[in-house]
Design an enzyme around this catalytic site. Structure first.
Site, PDB file in Angstrom:
ATOM      1  N   GLY A 211      29.653 -28.116  32.827  1.00 18.70           N
ATOM      2  CA  GLY A 211      29.455 -28.366  34.253  1.00 18.70           C
ATOM      3  C   GLY A 211      28.925 -27.135  34.946  1.00 18.70           C
ATOM      4  N   ASN A 212      28.948 -27.159  36.272  1.00 15.32           N
ATOM      5  CA  ASN A 212      28.509 -25.994  37.038  1.00 15.32           C
ATOM      6  C   ASN A 212      29.391 -25.872  38.273  1.00 15.32           C
ATOM      7  OD1 ASN A 212      27.162 -27.408  39.368  1.00 15.32           O
ATOM      8  ND2 ASN A 212      26.069 -28.319  37.633  1.00 15.32           N
ATOM      9  N   ARG A 213      29.159 -24.820  39.047  1.00 11.80           N
ATOM     10  CA  ARG A 213      30.100 -24.487  40.127  1.00 11.80           C
ATOM     11  C   ARG A 213      29.750 -25.120  41.466  1.00 11.80           C
ATOM     12  NH1 ARG A 213      30.146 -18.440  40.488  1.00 11.80           N
ATOM     13  NH2 ARG A 213      31.609 -18.873  42.189  1.00 11.80           N
ATOM     14  N   SER A 214      28.765 -26.017  41.493  1.00  9.65           N
ATOM     15  CA  SER A 214      28.412 -26.608  42.786  1.00  9.65           C
ATOM     16  C   SER A 214      29.589 -27.403  43.359  1.00  9.65           C
ATOM     17  CB  SER A 214      27.199 -27.523  42.609  1.00  9.65           C
ATOM     18  OG  SER A 214      26.932 -28.152  43.832  1.00  9.65           O
TER      19      SER A 214
END
Ligand code: CTP
Length: 409
Positions: A211-214
């Site tokens: 995933g990512n931190r958005s």
């Protein structure tokens, strides 16, 4: 632009300073109408206020009844400034009491209201005043000051009327912001806006993902602001950390491929697509049926990834070949490049590659961009020129981005 400004003056020693508030507004070209309480006129003379404001001073609720003055003054006002605002007046405003002309004027007005409190420190810090100020702030009333300093007696502390020029500057800024908001309201009415927000997750096995931190904050702010400006909004949300607005059509997705499908469905009748979501560029080539176990992997684990569809670039390419002729396409570029000029170059290359109408470039990093309430962006057009720069809350940045979108026509 000359404004119709009502200056409310209430009964405190600092009322003498209100003369300079009136004078600054008049010298700036505004039409100033003073509404003073009886108590205020014990501290400063009516002739002074009439001479400086160049208008009659109103105090009486039962004067001018034929012209319905108790509501007419408030209805005509572009801005109301109450300086000084005593603890008593603040309490009356909080309760909506209209037993004098000023109270009626405020209740009859939809103009922005700015108050500059002045009182002794004990009165300012009294829980009743604290609650009343919180109530007024909650209703959108702007409170300027009070300053900290020498009070009327020998004491000093918070409670001193803010300087007249500070009050005037703050009041005019409040009016300018209010006017900008009004001008913007409704400028997206009848337009269908699709906003993607959040970050996709690509499963590795039943319990893990890439995933990512958005957090989705900026995308949600754009959806909220677009809806406030009259658009019919579809929010395609991937793992938001914030509540989506209730007045949008919400489509929840998880992976890039699901997002691609949702965007394709929504694109059919969209006028504007804003791709604020952080889309995973790669996904695991295969997803393990059951949890990946350490015993079977040993000391290292190699993942094989395959490229995801580039949703924005695909839409850009489809447009180039004639699809979606009226669609406006807006991309985002989250970059870690520290140098400003190099950051813009990356943005210019990206918008050319993606075929969007606008690209919102922002810097991200370990401590920048994610899960914060603020943002700072540069908006580029298709030719790579800067059309807007905005910094501030994600909500105000959203409005500046929408301004740039509206300007596309
Ligand atoms: N985007 C997309 N599909 C992808 C990747 C990104 O639609 N598979 C969109 C994002 O929503 C964003 C824009 O493309 O509006 C740019 O995303 P960004 O991650 O900055 O760029 P990438 O194309 O992924 O390029 P890179 O990561 O190599 O900088």
């Amino acid at each position: 632009m000359a404004l119709n400004v009502v200056v409310g003056i209430t009964g405190g020693i600092a009322a003498y300073k209100a003369v300079n508030v009136v004078r600054s507004l008049v010298l700036a070209g505004h039409d100033v109408h003073v509404v003073a309480t009886d108590a205020a006129l014990r501290f400063v003379g009516r002739p002074t206020l009439e001479a400086i404001s160049r208008n009659p001073v109103h105090t009486e609720l039962y004067e001018g009844v034929a012209e319905v003055r108790h509501v007419a003054i408030g209805q005509a006002a572009d801005l109301i400034v109450i300086a000084p605002a005593t603890a008593n007046t603040i309490a009356k405003l909080a309760a909506g009491i209209a037993d004098d002309l000023l109270g009626n004027t405020v209740l009859a007005s939809t103009a922005p209201l700015v108050i500059a409190p002045a009182m002794h420190t004990e009165m300012w810090q009294n829980p009743a005043t604290v609650d009343n100020i919180a109530t007024l702030r909650g209703r959108g009333v702007h409170v300027v000051g009070p300053a900290v300093g020498q009070l009327t007696g020998r004491d000093s502390g918070p409670g001193r009327l803010e300087e007249p020029e500070v009050i005037v500057a703050a009041a005019l800024a409040v009016h300018a912001e209010h006017a900008a908001r009004l001008a913007a309201s409704g400028d997206l009415s009848g337009r269908r806006v699709v906003v993607t927000a959040g970050g996709t997750r690509e499963p590795l096995d039943p319990v893990r993902f890439l995933g990512n931190r958005s957090s989705g904050r900026q995308g949600v702010a754009i959806a909220t602001a677009a809806s406030a400006r009259g658009a019919a909004v579809t929010l395609i949300a991937a793992h938001l950390e914030v509540q989506p607005p209730s007045d949008v059509a919400l489509v929840e997705v998880s992976t890039a491929v699901e997002l691609q499908q949702a965007v394709a469905d929504a694109a059919v009748d969209a006028d504007i697509i804003v791709m604020a979501a952080a889309v995973a560029d790669y996904r695991p080539t295969s997803v393990a049926e059951s949890k990946i176990k350490k015993e079977t992997q040993g000391d290292t684990l190699e993942l094989s990834l395959v490229k995801n569809p580039d949703i924005l670039a695909e839409l850009g390419a489809a447009r180039r070949s004639g699809a979606y002729p009226r669609l406006r396409l807006i991309g985002f570029a989250a970059e870690t490049e520290a140098d400003d000029a190099a950051l813009l170059e990356l943005g210019r290359a990206k918008i050319a590659r993606k075929g969007a109408d606008l690209l919102v470039v922002n810097r991200v990093g370990w401590n920048e961009g994610f899960a914060t309430d603020g943002n700072s962006v540069v908006v580029l057009d298709g030719a790579g020129a800067i059309v807007s720069e905005a910094a501030g809350s994600k909500m105000s940045v959203a409005d500046r981005i929408l301004d740039a979108i509206v300007a596309l026509g």
